[in-house]
Motif scaffolding. Structure first.
Motif: not given
Ligand code: SF4
Ligand code: SF4
Length: 56
Positions: A11-18, A21-22, A34-41, A54-56
């Motif tokens: 829970a460091c929060g680094a990913c959320a800032e990066e 697409v929020d 949120d799998a529906d929002t993620c664009i797999d970048c 990790a990519a599913e």
């Protein structure tokens, strides 16, 4: 396809800032994607100190 954050998340929060697409938010002390929002970048995986996303 979408990225998913494992239980290794500290829970460091680094990913959320990066995320461009929020798609990442904090929930009950862990971060979730949120799998529906993620664009797999892959940006979340590249900044995570514990390799939790990790990519599913
Ligand atoms: Fe956001 Fe990209 Fe991670 Fe998906 S892979 S949650 S779009 S940073
Ligand atoms: Fe969790 Fe990694 Fe995101 Fe930090 S960068 S909140 S450890 S998934």
């Amino acid at each position: 396809m979408a990225y998913k954050i494992s239980d290794d998340c500290i829970a460091c929060g680094a990913c959320a800032e990066e995320c461009p697409v929020d798609a990442i938010s904090e929930k009950d002390g862990k971060y979730v994607i949120d799998a529906d929002t993620c664009i797999d970048c892959g940006s979340c995986a590249s900044v995570c100190p514990v390799d939790a996303p990790a990519a599913e």
